[in-house]
Design an enzyme around this catalytic site. Structure first.
Site, PDB file in Angstrom:
ATOM      1  N   GLU A 173      34.079  46.477  54.046  1.00 17.96           N
ATOM      2  CA  GLU A 173      33.695  45.994  52.713  1.00 17.96           C
ATOM      3  C   GLU A 173      32.438  46.712  52.249  1.00 17.96           C
ATOM      4  OE1 GLU A 173      33.005  41.875  52.047  1.00 17.96           O
ATOM      5  OE2 GLU A 173      34.796  41.219  53.123  1.00 17.96           O
TER       6      GLU A 173
ATOM      7  N   GLU B 278      37.356  37.561  40.916  1.00 15.00           N
ATOM      8  CA  GLU B 278      37.875  36.285  41.422  1.00 15.00           C
ATOM      9  C   GLU B 278      37.206  35.135  40.674  1.00 15.00           C
ATOM     10  OE1 GLU B 278      38.593  36.398  45.883  1.00 15.00           O
ATOM     11  OE2 GLU B 278      37.104  37.992  45.651  1.00 15.00           O
TER      12      GLU B 278
ATOM     13  N   LYS C 235      35.878  31.750  42.373  1.00 19.36           N
ATOM     14  CA  LYS C 235      34.685  31.689  43.215  1.00 19.36           C
ATOM     15  C   LYS C 235      33.548  31.053  42.418  1.00 19.36           C
ATOM     16  CE  LYS C 235      35.306  35.272  46.683  1.00 19.36           C
ATOM     17  NZ  LYS C 235      34.712  36.474  47.305  1.00 19.36           N
TER      18      LYS C 235
ATOM     19  N   GLU D 172      29.582  36.836  42.837  1.00 20.35           N
ATOM     20  CA  GLU D 172      30.775  36.775  43.675  1.00 20.35           C
ATOM     21  C   GLU D 172      32.064  36.824  42.861  1.00 20.35           C
ATOM     22  OE1 GLU D 172      31.032  37.010  46.908  1.00 20.35           O
ATOM     23  OE2 GLU D 172      28.859  37.160  47.150  1.00 20.35           O
TER      24      GLU D 172
END
Length: 212
Positions: free
Chosen positions: A135, A186, A189, A194
């Site tokens: 990542e 996303e 989240k 994030e």
């Protein structure tokens, strides 16, 4: 680090071998924050609370020829010390060496992070274990001027260009296998950065373009 990780890895590897799936490596993910020291990279060492577990895991990886997976985010290091870390050093745009470590010179933080992990692995007797960055990325929103689409695009494009074209100062002949986080934003989240690491929105439109 959870004490159950290493036994789980052993069990998984034993199951794969039972079915003759020898080509499937078994590994685990460790955050760059597992290092107690990382600058300069040659001082890289795992912190005392995780070192016993890492020693077992690193020995297992070395004996089987498996890699160690690392999450590495120069973004987080930069936002914690923006006055002392040069942005070009983080974005792969510095023309000059920023960190000197003996005979080695570092123009970007990513290489410094990777080589710090290699140094830490050497200190637990596993210098031959390959480091894979599972990542790395940069958020496009969520933290003011630190998170723009321009910064995210610059980081991720330069990251990909860099790992395709060269290794690190410590291992110049070994390209670093690297994965960008993340494919999609996303929205479920917690609000903030994030939600905004994706290259695409949930409706499949690009947040920004990266040439793979």
């Amino acid at each position: 680090m959870n004490s159950l990780v290493f036994p789980a890895m052993q069990n998984m590897n034993a199951a794969l071998q039972f079915f003759s799936l020898f080509q499937i490596p078994v590994s685990t993910t460790v955050g760059i924050n597992a290092l107690a020291s990382s600058s300069p990279p040659s001082t890289g060492d795992f912190s005392g609370d995780v070192k016993p577990a890492i020693e077992q895991i690193a020995c297992f990886l070395a004996n089987n020829g498996f890699p160690l997976l690392i999450t590495a985010y120069p973004y987080f290091s930069y936002i914690h010390e923006p006055s002392s870390i040069q942005l070009p050093f983080v974005l792969f745009t510095s023309p000059d060496v920023v960190v000197r470590d003996g005979s080695l010179g570092y123009k970007n933080m990513f290489d410094a992070m990777v080589d710090a992990v290699y140094s830490a692995l050497e200190k637990v007797g596993a210098g031959g274990v390959e480091v894979v960055i599972c990542e790395s990325g940069w958020p496009s929103q969520g933290n003011g001027d630190f998170t723009t689409t321009e910064l995210a695009q610059t980081y991720n494009q330069n990251l990909l260009n860099h790992v395709r074209g060269s290794g690190t100062p410590k291992k110049p002949d070994k390209n670093v296998e690297t994965y960008v986080f993340a494919l999609f934003n996303e929205n479920q989240k917690d609000p903030g950065v994030e939600q905004h690491f994706g290259l695409f929105n949930p409706d499949m439109t690009e947040v920004y373009h990266v040439d793979f």
